[in-house]
Design an enzyme around this catalytic site. Structure first.
Site, PDB file in Angstrom:
ATOM      1  N   GLY A  70       0.832  -1.206   0.000  1.00 14.53           N
ATOM      2  CA  GLY A  70       0.000   0.000   0.000  1.00 14.53           C
ATOM      3  C   GLY A  70       0.865   1.254   0.000  1.00 14.53           C
TER       4      GLY A  70
ATOM      5  N   GLU B 228      22.617  -5.939 -21.007  1.00 11.09           N
ATOM      6  CA  GLU B 228      23.065  -7.236 -21.550  1.00 11.09           C
ATOM      7  C   GLU B 228      22.015  -7.804 -22.519  1.00 11.09           C
ATOM      8  OE1 GLU B 228      25.359  -9.790 -19.100  1.00 11.09           O
ATOM      9  OE2 GLU B 228      26.060  -8.142 -17.864  1.00 11.09           O
TER      10      GLU B 228
HETATM   11  C1  LIG Z   1      22.552   1.160 -16.100  1.00  7.16           C
HETATM   12  C2  LIG Z   1      23.123   0.619 -17.368  1.00  7.16           C
HETATM   13  C3  LIG Z   1      24.299  -0.125 -17.318  1.00  7.16           C
HETATM   14  C4  LIG Z   1      24.867  -0.627 -18.489  1.00  7.16           C
HETATM   15  N1  LIG Z   1      26.070  -1.276 -18.438  1.00  7.16           N
HETATM   16  C5  LIG Z   1      26.714  -1.570 -19.603  1.00  7.16           C
HETATM   17  C6  LIG Z   1      28.059  -2.067 -19.582  1.00  7.16           C
HETATM   18  O1  LIG Z   1      28.665  -2.291 -18.527  1.00  7.16           O
HETATM   19  N2  LIG Z   1      28.675  -2.282 -20.774  1.00  7.16           N
HETATM   20  C7  LIG Z   1      28.061  -2.064 -21.973  1.00  7.16           C
HETATM   21  O2  LIG Z   1      28.679  -2.281 -23.005  1.00  7.16           O
HETATM   22  N3  LIG Z   1      26.785  -1.604 -22.010  1.00  7.16           N
HETATM   23  C8  LIG Z   1      26.103  -1.347 -20.863  1.00  7.16           C
HETATM   24  N4  LIG Z   1      24.817  -0.857 -20.893  1.00  7.16           N
HETATM   25  C9  LIG Z   1      24.177  -0.613 -22.193  1.00  7.16           C
HETATM   26  C10 LIG Z   1      23.013  -1.560 -22.469  1.00  7.16           C
HETATM   27  O3  LIG Z   1      23.489  -2.839 -22.752  1.00  7.16           O
HETATM   28  C11 LIG Z   1      22.196  -0.930 -23.633  1.00  7.16           C
HETATM   29  O4  LIG Z   1      21.528   0.199 -23.097  1.00  7.16           O
HETATM   30  C12 LIG Z   1      21.226  -1.906 -24.239  1.00  7.16           C
HETATM   31  O5  LIG Z   1      21.915  -2.903 -24.938  1.00  7.16           O
HETATM   32  C13 LIG Z   1      20.235  -1.217 -25.184  1.00  7.16           C
HETATM   33  O6  LIG Z   1      20.879  -0.370 -26.086  1.00  7.16           O
HETATM   34  P1  LIG Z   1      20.369   1.138 -26.292  1.00  7.16           P
HETATM   35  O7  LIG Z   1      20.235   1.751 -24.948  1.00  7.16           O
HETATM   36  O8  LIG Z   1      21.217   1.788 -27.281  1.00  7.16           O
HETATM   37  O9  LIG Z   1      18.886   0.967 -26.877  1.00  7.16           O
HETATM   38  P2  LIG Z   1      18.504   0.735 -28.410  1.00  7.16           P
HETATM   39  O10 LIG Z   1      19.338  -0.332 -28.984  1.00  7.16           O
HETATM   40  O11 LIG Z   1      18.491   2.053 -29.087  1.00  7.16           O
HETATM   41  O12 LIG Z   1      17.021   0.215 -28.264  1.00  7.16           O
HETATM   42  C14 LIG Z   1      15.902   1.065 -28.039  1.00  7.16           C
HETATM   43  C15 LIG Z   1      14.649   0.190 -28.074  1.00  7.16           C
HETATM   44  O13 LIG Z   1      14.533  -0.427 -29.386  1.00  7.16           O
HETATM   45  C16 LIG Z   1      14.433  -1.836 -29.225  1.00  7.16           C
HETATM   46  N5  LIG Z   1      15.099  -2.519 -30.331  1.00  7.16           N
HETATM   47  C17 LIG Z   1      16.331  -2.266 -30.857  1.00  7.16           C
HETATM   48  N6  LIG Z   1      16.606  -3.127 -31.844  1.00  7.16           N
HETATM   49  C18 LIG Z   1      15.529  -3.951 -31.971  1.00  7.16           C
HETATM   50  C19 LIG Z   1      15.203  -5.060 -32.810  1.00  7.16           C
HETATM   51  N7  LIG Z   1      16.072  -5.526 -33.718  1.00  7.16           N
HETATM   52  N8  LIG Z   1      13.990  -5.649 -32.647  1.00  7.16           N
HETATM   53  C20 LIG Z   1      13.129  -5.193 -31.718  1.00  7.16           C
HETATM   54  N9  LIG Z   1      13.378  -4.159 -30.890  1.00  7.16           N
HETATM   55  C21 LIG Z   1      14.570  -3.551 -31.001  1.00  7.16           C
HETATM   56  C22 LIG Z   1      15.140  -2.137 -27.899  1.00  7.16           C
HETATM   57  O14 LIG Z   1      14.732  -3.377 -27.375  1.00  7.16           O
HETATM   58  C23 LIG Z   1      14.687  -0.948 -27.058  1.00  7.16           C
HETATM   59  O15 LIG Z   1      13.406  -1.189 -26.553  1.00  7.16           O
HETATM   60  C24 LIG Z   1      24.202  -0.400 -19.728  1.00  7.16           C
HETATM   61  C25 LIG Z   1      23.015   0.331 -19.765  1.00  7.16           C
HETATM   62  C26 LIG Z   1      22.487   0.844 -18.609  1.00  7.16           C
HETATM   63  C27 LIG Z   1      21.224   1.678 -18.704  1.00  7.16           C
END
Ligand SMILES: Cc1cc2nc3c(=O)[nH]c(=O)nc-3n(C[C@H](O)[C@H](O)[C@H](O)COP(=O)(O)OP(=O)(O)OC[C@H]3O[C@@H](n4cnc5c(N)ncnc54)[C@H](O)[C@@H]3O)c2cc1C
Length: 380
Positions: free
Chosen positions: A339, A363
């Site tokens: 709540g 990841e």
């Molecule tokens: C707190 C935090 C810690 C992190 N730590 C690390 C780290 O240590 N090392 C590292 O390398 N990265 C790290 N990341 C990065 C993380 O892995 C990425 O944010 C993630 O892979 C998504 O990439 P993006 O943010 O560019 O989103 P985008 O790739 O731009 O995606 C945006 C949206 O589009 C969707 N989308 C994209 N492509 C497709 C597809 N082909 N089909 C359907 N949907 C799709 C995604 O699912 C998402 O909903 C971290 C991120 C955060 C927020």
């Protein structure tokens, strides 16, 4: 089939549970509030062997199996997901990658201090323009004979400031597309390497997430992991194992929120009885416990496959996808069961709800897990 944990597994789980209760619980709300990295706690986790659990003892690790690792991850994540992400990146991305693909020299120089918890590592794949589509690396590593010249920016790097060693993916040969990507071991302090801004995040606020900038950083050739052009395959292989870690983090967040909700529901009274005696709440608890158990079985199956030396790519993606969706759903319900008290920091569940969200993003987002799983199903 045997669903029984060994005595050793039970002991590891208990040790992680005790550590989480005694060392992580006090101060977890304050660390979240002030975005304070759990430095002392991570040091203690290193001393207890939680930072290189699966690494062979000759390289400073605990020589344990993946089942032990996921059991410990679940317990640490129940209390502090900021501490568990540091543990996850160090164990399943950095240490595992170095142990599996590093040279003997790389293992002695980097793996030994990383696995024994003296230093921590970071895994650097994401960029401002390369998230889910990790093939479009803009960071470059130009071959200069005895060294690579590294230029570019990495985004969202967990342990961005607290790490000492960074596994950095970069494009060496654009013509070869993803087969032209290399993974370089970069040390903090190498000239031209700057840690950029810290992100102000919704959840896992105790972990330090930074952008990193590389300007003409000279990285010696011997710091390349694997053969020339192996970097992208390296990243994908490592992330497949890493997903088991994040799945167990999500499982722990869900289980932690469920345990709090169960306890609260037996104490809080409304309309003359405990709220757990109202069937609407009891049924929520039943659904939470059922989904958590299903997630746990997926996580353990993926870990078990990895320990057997079998392919676990599909199962780790399934475990990560399902456990992270369960974590989000369970934590929202845990807030609901509390709540108004669920909406304030003192009761922990609002933090767990914020922490749960990241498990659907990093990841590999939930959408990307579905891409991975469906591709494998269709090619079977
Ligand atoms: C707190 C935090 C810690 C992190 N730590 C690390 C780290 O240590 N090392 C590292 O390398 N990265 C790290 N990341 C990065 C993380 O892995 C990425 O944010 C993630 O892979 C998504 O990439 P993006 O943010 O560019 O989103 P985008 O790739 O731009 O995606 C945006 C949206 O589009 C969707 N989308 C994209 N492509 C497709 C597809 N082909 N089909 C359907 N949907 C799709 C995604 O699912 C998402 O909903 C971290 C991120 C955060 C927020």
């Amino acid at each position: 089939m045997n669903f029984q944990l060994s005595e050793e597994h039970e002991m590891i789980r208990q040790a992680a549970r005790d550590f989480a209760q005694q060392e992580l619980l006090p101060g977890v709300i304050e660390r979240d509030k002030h975005e304070k990295f759990p430095a002392e706690q991570i040091k203690a986790m290193g001393e207890l062997g939680f930072m290189g659990m699966m690494v062979q003892p000759e390289y400073g690790g605990g020589g344990m199996d993946t089942i032990s690792y996921v059991l410990a991850m679940e317990e640490i994540s129940k209390i502090d997901a900021s501490a568990s992400v540091v543990m996850s990146v160090n164990n399943s991305l950095v240490c595992w990658g170095l142990e599996k693909f590093g040279t003997e020299e790389q293992k002695q120089k980097y793996l030994v201090p990383l696995a024994s918890g003296q230093i921590i590592g970071a895994f650097c794949l994401s960029e401002p323009e390369a998230g889910s589509d990790a093939t479009s690396q803009r960071t470059t590593a130009i071959d200069k004979g005895d060294h690579y010249l590294l230029n570019g920016t990495k985004n969202w790097i967990t342990n961005g400031n607290s790490a000492s060693v960074y596994l950095v993916m970069a494009q060496t040969d654009v013509e070869k597309k993803h087969r032209g990507i290399n993974c370089l071991i970069v040390e903090k302090g190498m000239p031209g390497f700057i840690v950029g801004k810290k992100e102000d995040k919704m959840g896992i606020r105790g972990s330090d997430t930074h952008s990193l900038m590389f300007t003409d950083v000279k990285v010696p050739k011997e710091n390349r992991l694997g053969e020339d052009g192996f970097g992208f395959t390296f990243a994908m292989k490592v992330l497949s194992g890493g997903r088991i870690g994040i799945a167990s983090q999500a499982l722990g967040i869900a289980a932690g929120a469920y345990e709090l909700a169960l306890k609260y529901s037996k104490e809080r009274k409304a309309f003359g009885k405990t709220i757990s005696e109202h069937q609407a709440i009891a049924f929520k608890l039943a659904d939470m416990a059922t989904r958590i158990e299903a997630a746990r079985n997926l996580v353990l199956k993926a870990a078990w496959l990895k320990d057997q030396g079998q392919n676990f790519d599909k199962e780790s993606a399934m475990a990560k996808l399902y456990a992270s969706e369960v974590a989000m759903w369970v934590t929202v319900e845990a807030v609901q069961i509390h709540g108004g008290y669920g909406y304030v920091k003192e009761y922990h569940v609002e933090r767990l709800m914020r922490d749960a969200k990241i498990t659907q993003i990093y990841e590999g987002t939930s959408e990307i897990q579905r891409v991975v799983i469906s591709r494998m199903l269709l090619s079977e």
